[in-house]
Design a protein around this motif. Structure first.
Motif, PDB file in Angstrom:
ATOM      1  N   PHE A 125       1.084  -1.150  -0.168  1.00 55.18           N
ATOM      2  CA  PHE A 125       0.062   0.130   0.018  1.00 55.18           C
ATOM      3  C   PHE A 125       0.794   1.359  -0.070  1.00 55.18           C
ATOM      4  O   PHE A 125       0.543   2.019  -0.797  1.00 55.18           O
ATOM      5  N   GLU A 126       1.859   1.217   0.782  1.00 49.69           N
ATOM      6  CA  GLU A 126       2.868   2.411   0.945  1.00 49.69           C
ATOM      7  C   GLU A 126       3.324   2.724  -0.460  1.00 49.69           C
ATOM      8  O   GLU A 126       3.495   3.973  -0.699  1.00 49.69           O
ATOM      9  N   GLN A 127       3.916   1.740  -1.045  1.00 53.80           N
ATOM     10  CA  GLN A 127       4.612   2.140  -2.325  1.00 53.80           C
ATOM     11  C   GLN A 127       3.600   2.277  -3.376  1.00 53.80           C
ATOM     12  O   GLN A 127       3.979   3.323  -4.364  1.00 53.80           O
ATOM     13  N   ALA A 128       2.541   1.974  -3.120  1.00 55.16           N
ATOM     14  CA  ALA A 128       1.375   2.291  -4.496  1.00 55.16           C
ATOM     15  C   ALA A 128       1.010   3.490  -4.305  1.00 55.16           C
ATOM     16  O   ALA A 128       0.775   4.346  -4.982  1.00 55.16           O
ATOM     17  N   LEU A 129       0.731   3.918  -2.948  1.00 55.82           N
ATOM     18  CA  LEU A 129       0.394   5.457  -2.542  1.00 55.82           C
ATOM     19  C   LEU A 129       1.309   6.423  -3.040  1.00 55.82           C
ATOM     20  O   LEU A 129       1.155   7.431  -3.630  1.00 55.82           O
ATOM     21  N   ARG A 130       2.773   6.059  -2.764  1.00 53.81           N
ATOM     22  CA  ARG A 130       3.875   7.003  -3.163  1.00 53.81           C
ATOM     23  C   ARG A 130       4.022   7.123  -4.699  1.00 53.81           C
ATOM     24  O   ARG A 130       4.311   8.185  -5.298  1.00 53.81           O
ATOM     25  N   THR A 131       3.760   6.042  -5.337  1.00 52.90           N
ATOM     26  CA  THR A 131       3.953   6.139  -6.722  1.00 52.90           C
ATOM     27  C   THR A 131       2.801   7.005  -7.392  1.00 52.90           C
ATOM     28  O   THR A 131       2.894   7.728  -8.300  1.00 52.90           O
ATOM     29  N   ARG A 132       1.516   6.602  -6.873  1.00 54.65           N
ATOM     30  CA  ARG A 132       0.243   7.516  -7.279  1.00 54.65           C
ATOM     31  C   ARG A 132       0.429   9.146  -7.334  1.00 54.65           C
ATOM     32  O   ARG A 132       0.305   9.835  -7.844  1.00 54.65           O
ATOM     33  N   MET A 133       1.107   9.601  -5.978  1.00 57.56           N
ATOM     34  CA  MET A 133       1.238  10.845  -5.675  1.00 57.56           C
ATOM     35  C   MET A 133       2.519  11.305  -6.175  1.00 57.56           C
ATOM     36  O   MET A 133       2.835  12.539  -6.556  1.00 57.56           O
TER      37      MET A 133
END
Length: 423
Positions: free
Chosen positions: A237-245
């Motif tokens: 989740f953390e990596q996916a969120l950072r990639t999206r932002m």
């Protein structure tokens, strides 16, 4: 029974040095066990209190500074979260996030009521963040959705402000001034035990309008994980969120200093792992100290039997049974361990209670401007009395065993041998 106790105490009185040394080893063992366990408990309570009453399955997201150049942007660039990011997270990461809220910190303000003033922190919050942070309302209510929608000048104050500005009286319904801006108090927030920095909560929409001039930037977003999310899912989740932002704000998805995520679930697990190891270590030291006391009792019992060989021989000559001889020596061991174990227990509990009282008094006299006083490293170093009593009972049982071995040996000595050995 009365005669037996009188005899035991007379024997202890006649051998004061031996009794004192034995009793000290027993008392010291219990005392050190209580102090060690109390200190470990205080350290655990202190660090765990820094979680406050936050939900363990929650986390927070912070903006930050970029540390690498990316997409034509400079290397050092500040990136803030914004209101719209909350909707993005809920719509695109709903499999991970159950609910989300936000807050923004503003510069401290001088607030006053009548002729009293105090410097206080100012936070703009959304209604959902209160339960996530475990904030408890003592009087009135929290910021609600109508406050947000209408951008009301309402405020929730903490106990520190109530003590200073309102002399401890319920301030709900009264108006205080933050600079030249009036805010109506709608609730009073319970302050953490060691937190002395005053805080005022206002609707996030109101704060962004007044203090950020309409800028919808956020200092922090707090979220709650879905019940199905496990520890293995969190890094994904953390990596996916950072990639999206990173696509939205133009920074490298590998830049960990931007959109930093504080995960309570992971941090709680790490803290508990450390304390499990610490508890085992403390118990090992405590048990070792108790064992030293037990060995001391056993040695003294051996010496006692040796010194009382003639007396034992006379007792047996007068018709004393082996059982009565064993009972006499075991009873002496029990009295020593029980009496001095109780003294050690009381001393240890007294020291821990004294330390706890000192910490509470120090927190009450802390300087409100000292932000470090809000961080707890040691708190409530007291123990469940059942643990202390159980440890004392274990030591008494060990004393019985330690006394039984020489007592059994003494009971087997022949009367004539005992009388001859004394000559």
């Amino acid at each position: 029974m009365r005669e037996l106790l009188s005899e035991i105490f007379e024997s202890l009185r006649q051998n004061k040095l031996r009794t004192s040394l034995t009793g000290f080893s027993v008392a010291w063992g219990i005392f050190m066990l209580v102090v060690l366990l109390g200190a470990g408990n205080g350290l655990k309570n202190g660090l765990m209190s820094n979680f406050g009453s936050q939900m363990i399955n929650s986390g927070s997201i912070f903006g930050g500074y970029t540390t690498v150049g990316y997409g034509g942007f400079n290397r050092y660039r500040e990136v803030f979260m914004r209101n719209e990011d909350l909707d993005i997270i809920m719509s695109e990461f709903g499999d991970y996030v159950k609910d989300i809220s936000a807050l923004d910190w503003y510069n401290s303000a001088t607030v006053r009521y009548e002729n009293m003033t105090i410097t206080s922190g100012m936070r703009g919050v959304t209604p959902e963040i209160g339960p996530m942070l475990g904030e408890e309302i003592l009087y009135g209510r929290y910021i609600n959705s109508i406050d947000m929608k209408l951008r009301r000048k309402t405020a929730v104050v903490d106990e520190n402000i109530v003590k200073v500005l309102f002399k401890g009286e319920n301030p709900v319904g009264k108006t205080l001034m933050a600079g030249d801006i009036p805010f109506k108090i709608v609730g009073v927030l319970k302050t953490e035990q060691y937190s002395t920095w005053p805080n005022i909560l206002i609707p996030l929409s109101t704060g962004q309008l007044i203090y950020s001039k309409g800028d919808e930037k956020l200092s922090r977003a707090t979220f709650v994980f879905q019940d199905s999310v496990t520890e293995k899912d969190v890094p994904v989740f953390e990596q996916a969120l950072r990639t999206r932002m990173s696509k939205k704000y133009g920074f490298s998805p590998d830049d960990m200093s931007v959109f930093y995520i504080w995960n309570n679930m992971e941090n709680y697990k790490s803290v508990m792992t450390v304390f499990r190891a610490l508890t085992i270590f403390i118990w090992m030291i405590g048990i070792g100290t108790l064992m030293a006391g037990i060995v001391g009792v056993a040695n003294i019992m051996l010496v006692t039997v040796r010194e009382r060989t003639f007396e034992i021989g006379i007792r047996k000559a007068l018709g004393a049974s082996p059982r009565s001889v064993v009972g006499m020596i075991i009873a002496e061991a029990v009295v020593i361990t029980a009496l001095f174990g109780y003294i050690g227990m009381c001393a240890g509990v007294g020291v821990m209670e004294g330390v706890n009282s000192y910490l509470v008094a120090s927190a009450g006299n802390a300087d409100p401007g000292d932000i470090f006083s809000s961080i707890s490293f040691f708190k409530d170093p007291t123990l469940d009395i059942s643990i202390v009593v159980s440890a004392t009972a274990v030591l008494m049982a060990a004393g019985v065993i330690a006394g039984y071995i020489p007592a059994r040996r003494a009971a087997r000595v022949k009367t004539i041998d005992a009388l001859r050995d004394s000559l």
